[in-house]
Write an enzyme that holds these catalytic residues in place. Structure first.
Site, PDB file in Angstrom:
ATOM      1  CG  ASP A 117       2.833 -49.675 -16.025  1.00  0.00           C
ATOM      2  OD1 ASP A 117       3.955 -50.072 -15.646  1.00  0.00           O
ATOM      3  OD2 ASP A 117       2.691 -48.740 -16.838  1.00  0.00           O
ATOM      4  CD  GLU A 168       8.349 -48.067 -18.241  1.00  0.00           C
ATOM      5  OE1 GLU A 168       9.069 -47.482 -19.069  1.00  0.00           O
ATOM      6  OE2 GLU A 168       7.629 -49.041 -18.534  1.00  0.00           O
TER       7      GLU A 168
END
Length: 440
Positions: free
Chosen positions: A95, A162
Site C-alpha cells: 500500500d 501496512e
C-alpha cells in the site's frame, strides 16, 4: 605463513561473493527498475491495492511460483518449493499513503482517488513500499533462476494495508499460516533515509516500537463564551490533560526506559464565543517493553479521569484504544548469523548496526504466531546529501514526507542483493538447525 594469509584469503572470498551477487543483480535490475517506476506512478491506498497485487502476482507466476491472490482481501502468497529444507518467509507491503508528492521527479505520482470516507486525496508511495516490492521481485527472479544455490521452501508475501496496521492481521485471519505453510522464520526490510543508499542496517532485540492509538473524549457543559461560570469548559480540562500527560515519561517512567506520549490533535468547538459540550484528544503512545506499555496506558487513563474530575466534568472521559500493534523484535541469534552473511555478501563497509526506532508497523503480528523474525533497514539516502545532512544537523526528508525519494539505483541494487544474501543463507541450513538457532 598460512595463518598470516588467512585474513587476506577470507577478504578475497568475500569480495568474490559480493561481485558474483552484483552480477546476478545486474541481470534482473532493468526489469526491477521498470516495475519500480510503474508502481511509483500508480500507487494505491490500503486494501485497494488490486492492480499492485495483480502486477506482482503476474510476475511471480511467470517465475514459476505458485501464487494465491486475495488473501486478506488484496494480499498475495507466492510459494517456490525446492526440495527438503526450511520454510523462509519474506514479506513486502503493497500500500501507499494519502500524500501529495512534491519530489519534482519526472516519474512522480499524480494519482488522485477517493479514500474510504469519500474525500478526494492524492496518493504517493511516500514510505518506500515500491522499493520493497521491486526488490522482492528482483530477488524472487534470482532465487528462481539459481535453485542449485539453495534448498527448502521460499514463501513470499505481498501484504496489504501496512499503513493502517491491519493487513497482517487480516492475512492471518484469512488462514495465512493454516491454508498455506507456517514458516520457520519471517524476514522483512524497510527503506529509509537513516542510512545512505548502498548500505543496510542490522541489529538485535527491539527494532520498532509498540504503538497504541487513543481517542479521549472529555465531557463538559456548554454555554455562552461570555458566561463561563455557567459552564464546565472541556477545552480547559483538555488543555490541563495535555500538560499532565507529558509528566508520564518525564516523572513516572524509569529513566533509561523508552516511551513516547504524543497528543496529535485537540479538537473542540465551532465558534469563538461558544463553550462546547466536549473536547477530543488524539494520542499516539509508543514503547518497547510490555511492562512499560502497561504502565503508560494506565497512567494516561488515571490522569484523564483525574483532570476531568478536578475540572468538575459531569461524567468521566471516554477513553478508546482503537488501534495497536506490538513491537518488532529481532531474534538475537538470527541477527548474529544474518549480519555476518550480509557483511560477507555485500562487503563489511556496506553493513551498519542501526538504532532502534520509535516508528511502528504490523510485521509483529506474524511473529506473534510463534515465528522467529528478522527486520532490517535498507539505506535510501543519496550518499552526498546524507553526508551533508550529518554535517549540518538538518534531517533529510523522512518516510511519509511528500519529499521522500530514495536514491533509486544504489537503493534498489542493494535491496535486491541483500534479500538474496539473507534468503540463501537461511535456505542453506536444515529446518532442524534453524530451529536450534532460534530456540533460546
Amino acid at each position: 605463513m598460512k595463518l598470516a594469509l588467512l585474513p587476506l584469503m577470507l577478504c578475497m572470498a568475500a569480495l568474490a561473493s559480493a561481485q558474483a551477487i552484483s552480477q546476478e543483480v545486474e541481470s534482473v535490475y532493468p526489469d526491477a527498475r521498470a516495475l519500480y517506476l510503474d508502481l511509483h506512478q500508480s500507487p494505491e491506498l490500503s486494501f485497494h491495492e488490486t492492480q499492485t497485487a495483480a502486477k506482482l502476482a503476474t510476475r511471480l507466476r511467470g517465475l514459476g511460483y505458485e501464487v494465491t491472490e486475495h488473501v486478506g482481501e488484496t494480499g498475495i502468497v507466492a510459494v517456490l518449493k525446492n526440495g527438503m529444507g526450511p520454510i523462509v518467509m519474506f514479506r513486502t507491503e503493497l500500500d501507499a499513503l494519502p500524500v501529495e508528492e512534491k519530489t519534482g521527479l519526472p516519474y512522480a505520482s499524480k494519482v488522485h482517488t477517493k479514500d474510504n470516507s469519500g474525500r478526494d486525496v492524492s496518493v504517493m508511495h511516500a514510505c518506500g513500499h515500491d522499493i520493497h516490492m521491486s526488490s522482492l521481485i528482483g530477488a524472487a527472479a534470482i532465487m528462481a533462476h539459481s535453485k542449485n544455490t539453495w534448498h527448502g521452501t521460499l514463501m513470499l508475501i505481498g501484504q496489504p494495508a501496512e499503513e493502517t496496521i491491519s493487513g497482517a492481521k487480516k492475512m492471518i485471519e484469512d488462514g495465512l499460516f493454516t491454508r498455506f505453510l507456517k514458516p520457520d522464520v519471517a524476514i522483512a526490510l524497510h527503506v529509509g533515509n537513516v542510512e545512505a543508499a548502498g548500505k543496510v542496517g542490522t541489529g538485535s532485540g527491539y527494532r520498532m516500537s509498540n504503538a497504541d492509538s487513543l481517542r479521549i473524549t472529555i465531557y463538559g457543559k456548554g454555554g455562552h463564551g461570555s458566561l463561563p461560570h455557567t459552564t464546565v469548559d472541556p477545552i480547559v480540562i483538555a488543555a490541563r490533560t495535555v500538560l499532565s500527560l507529558q509528566t508520564i515519561v518525564s516523572r513516572e517512567v524509569k529513566p533509561g526506559e523508552v516511551a513516547v506520549v504524543t497528543v496529535g490533535y485537540l479538537q473542540a468547538g465551532t465558534k469563538n464565543n461558544i463553550i462546547p459540550d466536549q473536547a477530543e484528544l488524539g494520542l499516539t503512545v509508543r514503547s518497547f517493553k510490555p511492562e512499560v506499555r502497561k504502565q503508560v496506558l494506565a497512567a494516561i487513563e488515571r490522569i484523564a479521569k483525574a483532570e476531568a474530575e478536578a475540572g468538575g466534568a459531569p461524567r468521566a472521559p471516554m477513553i478508546e484504544r482503537y488501534e495497536s500493534t506490538d513491537a518488532v523484535y529481532n531474534d538475537p541469534a538470527l541477527d548474529q548469523r544474518l549480519a555476518a552473511a550480509l557483511e560477507s555478501g555485500l562487503g563489511k563497509d556496506h553493513v551498519e548496526v542501526g538504532d532502534p526506532s520509535m516508528v511502528s508497523e504490523d510485521f509483529s503480528y506474524f511473529t506473534e504466531q510463534g515465528i522467529p523474525s528478522y527486520y532490517f533497514w535498507l539505506g535510501g539516502a543519496d550518499p552526498q546529501k546524507f553526508a551533508e545532512s550529518k554535517a549540518s544537523g538538518v534531517a533529510m526528508p523522512s518516510n511519509h514526507s511528500p519529499l521522500f525519494a530514495p536514491d533509486l539505483e544504489p537503493t534498489l541494487h542493494t535491496g535486491i542483493a541483500a534479500e538474496v544474501v539473507v534468503l540463501r543463507d537461511l535456505l542453506n541450513v536444515s529446518a532442524q538447525d534453524l530451529h536450534k538457532l532460534t530456540s533460546h
